[in-house]
Design a protein around this motif. Structure first.
Motif, mmCIF file in Angstrom:
data_model
loop_
_atom_site.group_PDB
_atom_site.id
_atom_site.type_symbol
_atom_site.label_atom_id
_atom_site.label_comp_id
_atom_site.label_asym_id
_atom_site.label_seq_id
_atom_site.Cartn_x
_atom_site.Cartn_y
_atom_site.Cartn_z
ATOM 1 N N LEU A 91 -24.289 82.070 59.109
ATOM 2 C CA LEU A 91 -25.259 81.074 58.664
ATOM 3 C C LEU A 91 -24.839 79.717 59.206
ATOM 4 O O LEU A 91 -23.729 79.244 58.928
ATOM 5 C CB LEU A 91 -25.332 81.026 57.138
ATOM 6 C CG LEU A 91 -25.796 82.300 56.440
ATOM 7 C CD1 LEU A 91 -25.710 82.126 54.926
ATOM 8 C CD2 LEU A 91 -27.215 82.664 56.863
ATOM 9 N N PHE A 92 -25.718 79.100 59.988
ATOM 10 C CA PHE A 92 -25.464 77.771 60.533
ATOM 11 C C PHE A 92 -26.598 76.869 60.067
ATOM 12 O O PHE A 92 -27.766 77.123 60.376
ATOM 13 C CB PHE A 92 -25.384 77.812 62.061
ATOM 14 C CG PHE A 92 -25.090 76.480 62.695
ATOM 15 C CD1 PHE A 92 -23.868 75.859 62.504
ATOM 16 C CD2 PHE A 92 -26.033 75.852 63.477
ATOM 17 C CE1 PHE A 92 -23.583 74.629 63.083
ATOM 18 C CE2 PHE A 92 -25.767 74.623 64.076
ATOM 19 C CZ PHE A 92 -24.538 74.011 63.870
ATOM 20 N N LYS A 93 -26.262 75.874 59.271
ATOM 21 C CA LYS A 93 -27.251 74.967 58.679
ATOM 22 C C LYS A 93 -28.340 75.767 57.952
ATOM 23 O O LYS A 93 -29.522 75.466 58.030
ATOM 24 C CB LYS A 93 -27.853 74.058 59.742
ATOM 25 C CG LYS A 93 -26.841 73.138 60.400
ATOM 26 C CD LYS A 93 -27.475 72.237 61.425
ATOM 27 C CE LYS A 93 -26.432 71.334 62.060
ATOM 28 N NZ LYS A 93 -27.002 70.469 63.100
ATOM 29 N N GLY A 94 -27.907 76.822 57.261
ATOM 30 C CA GLY A 94 -28.809 77.619 56.442
ATOM 31 C C GLY A 94 -29.606 78.691 57.172
ATOM 32 O O GLY A 94 -30.349 79.435 56.547
ATOM 33 N N LYS A 95 -29.477 78.771 58.496
ATOM 34 C CA LYS A 95 -30.228 79.762 59.267
ATOM 35 C C LYS A 95 -29.284 80.814 59.827
ATOM 36 O O LYS A 95 -28.143 80.511 60.189
ATOM 37 C CB LYS A 95 -30.955 79.096 60.437
ATOM 38 C CG LYS A 95 -32.054 78.162 60.019
ATOM 39 C CD LYS A 95 -32.761 77.606 61.230
ATOM 40 C CE LYS A 95 -33.880 76.670 60.790
ATOM 41 N NZ LYS A 95 -34.539 76.042 61.927
ATOM 42 N N ILE A 96 -29.780 82.042 59.938
ATOM 43 C CA ILE A 96 -28.987 83.096 60.567
ATOM 44 C C ILE A 96 -28.880 82.784 62.054
ATOM 45 O O ILE A 96 -29.885 82.653 62.751
ATOM 46 C CB ILE A 96 -29.603 84.482 60.324
ATOM 47 C CG1 ILE A 96 -29.543 84.828 58.828
ATOM 48 C CG2 ILE A 96 -28.874 85.541 61.154
ATOM 49 C CD1 ILE A 96 -30.183 86.145 58.467
ATOM 50 N N ALA A 97 -27.630 82.674 62.528
ATOM 51 C CA ALA A 97 -27.372 82.315 63.921
ATOM 52 C C ALA A 97 -26.870 83.497 64.736
ATOM 53 O O ALA A 97 -26.846 83.444 65.968
ATOM 54 C CB ALA A 97 -26.348 81.178 63.979
ATOM 55 N N GLY A 98 -26.441 84.559 64.063
ATOM 56 C CA GLY A 98 -25.894 85.725 64.749
ATOM 57 C C GLY A 98 -25.164 86.595 63.750
ATOM 58 O O GLY A 98 -25.337 86.450 62.538
ATOM 59 N N THR A 99 -24.335 87.491 64.274
ATOM 60 C CA THR A 99 -23.527 88.344 63.412
ATOM 61 C C THR A 99 -22.091 88.357 63.899
ATOM 62 O O THR A 99 -21.813 88.111 65.070
ATOM 63 C CB THR A 99 -24.042 89.805 63.369
ATOM 64 O OG1 THR A 99 -23.848 90.408 64.640
ATOM 65 C CG2 THR A 99 -25.504 89.872 62.987
ATOM 66 N N ALA A 100 -21.201 88.662 62.979
ATOM 67 C CA ALA A 100 -19.782 88.789 63.319
ATOM 68 C C ALA A 100 -19.112 89.585 62.226
ATOM 69 O O ALA A 100 -19.579 89.624 61.088
ATOM 70 C CB ALA A 100 -19.124 87.416 63.440
ATOM 71 N N GLY A 101 -18.011 90.199 62.575
ATOM 72 C CA GLY A 101 -17.263 90.934 61.568
ATOM 73 C C GLY A 101 -16.258 91.866 62.187
ATOM 74 O O GLY A 101 -15.930 91.754 63.374
ATOM 75 N N PHE A 102 -15.797 92.786 61.374
ATOM 76 C CA PHE A 102 -14.874 93.817 61.829
ATOM 77 C C PHE A 102 -15.720 95.056 62.117
ATOM 78 O O PHE A 102 -16.174 95.726 61.191
ATOM 79 C CB PHE A 102 -13.821 94.128 60.769
ATOM 80 C CG PHE A 102 -13.040 92.917 60.313
ATOM 81 C CD1 PHE A 102 -12.510 92.026 61.227
ATOM 82 C CD2 PHE A 102 -12.842 92.673 58.965
ATOM 83 C CE1 PHE A 102 -11.800 90.912 60.812
ATOM 84 C CE2 PHE A 102 -12.132 91.570 58.534
ATOM 85 C CZ PHE A 102 -11.603 90.678 59.460
ATOM 86 N N ASN A 103 -15.936 95.350 63.397
ATOM 87 C CA ASN A 103 -16.721 96.531 63.760
ATOM 88 C C ASN A 103 -16.084 97.782 63.187
ATOM 89 O O ASN A 103 -16.776 98.725 62.827
ATOM 90 C CB ASN A 103 -16.849 96.657 65.276
ATOM 91 C CG ASN A 103 -17.761 95.592 65.849
ATOM 92 O OD1 ASN A 103 -18.521 94.954 65.137
ATOM 93 N ND2 ASN A 103 -17.675 95.399 67.148
ATOM 94 N N SER A 104 -14.763 97.775 63.146
ATOM 95 C CA SER A 104 -14.048 98.863 62.484
ATOM 96 C C SER A 104 -12.694 98.352 62.020
ATOM 97 O O SER A 104 -12.167 97.375 62.557
ATOM 98 C CB SER A 104 -13.887 100.080 63.400
ATOM 99 O OG SER A 104 -13.059 99.776 64.490
ATOM 100 N N ILE A 105 -12.192 99.034 61.009
ATOM 101 C CA ILE A 105 -10.863 98.751 60.476
ATOM 102 C C ILE A 105 -10.121 100.078 60.455
ATOM 103 O O ILE A 105 -10.609 101.055 59.899
ATOM 104 C CB ILE A 105 -10.923 98.165 59.052
ATOM 105 C CG1 ILE A 105 -11.759 96.880 59.021
ATOM 106 C CG2 ILE A 105 -9.505 97.898 58.528
ATOM 107 C CD1 ILE A 105 -12.095 96.391 57.615
#
Length: 189
Positions: free
Chosen positions: A72-86
């Motif tokens: 979330l950038f300035k309240g808008k969805i800007a993209g995705t990120a995370g741990f694709n796998s653990i």
């Protein structure tokens, strides 16, 4: 609901099926830009595809196998990120990310990857974080390089990208290296 505030403008929020419409619109609006490096765009052609993706990420989160967030950038969805796998037995997480074309150039992804690295080491107690990017994708490769990740090598023909294979550069950060980096940064300030 998982929300991790990075600063006044930037947060990570656990993906939610209610994000399907906005995330699909971002994907669709950035399609030609993203297609250069992401192989899944031909399989994301309607909002239901995004919803199915989100449902899968929520199952992965519930099973402690992954973490997928919207940025979330300035309240808008800007993209995705995370741990694709653990991989818990090896205490390793694999960060993946993408950003919509209109959100590039704001330093968003560097802050996001830094935050995910912190979460991996300080909240999840992991030992290693990896980031992989196509060798020629210099924008994506600059993220781990900026954060001090070590280039560990190249995996040849690691990914099929529509009509050709691309090699992947593999970057890694160990928990002890991250701590050393943080301490040396504090001394410089």
């Amino acid at each position: 609901m998982f929300i991790h505030k990075i600063n006044d403008e930037l947060s990570l929020k656990l993906t939610d099926v209610r994000d399907s419409k906005q995330l699909f619109e971002l994907t669709d609006g950035s399609r030609s830009y993203l297609k250069e490096w992401l192989p899944w765009l031909d399989f994301t052609v309607k909002e239901e595809d995004t919803k199915a993706f989100i449902e899968g990420t929520l199952r992965g989160f519930a099973d402690h196998k992954s973490l997928s967030t919207v940025i979330l950038f300035k309240g808008k969805i800007a993209g995705t990120a995370g741990f694709n796998s653990i991989t818990w037995p090896n205490k390793t997480a694999y960060i993946g990310y993408w950003l919509g074309k209109d959100f590039q150039g704001n330093g968003i992804m560097t802050k996001v990857a830094e935050t995910l690295t912190e979460i991996a080491f300080n909240e999840y107690g992991l030992n290693k974080v990896e980031i992989r990017a196509a060798v020629e994708n210099m924008k994506s490769r600059s993220i781990p390089e900026r954060l001090g990740y070590k280039h560990e090598g190249t995996i040849r023909e690691a990914e099929w990208l529509y009509d050709h294979y691309v090699d992947h550069a593999v970057y890694g950060m160990l928990a002890r290296e991250w701590e050393q980096k943080k301490h040396s940064t504090k001394k410089q300030v």
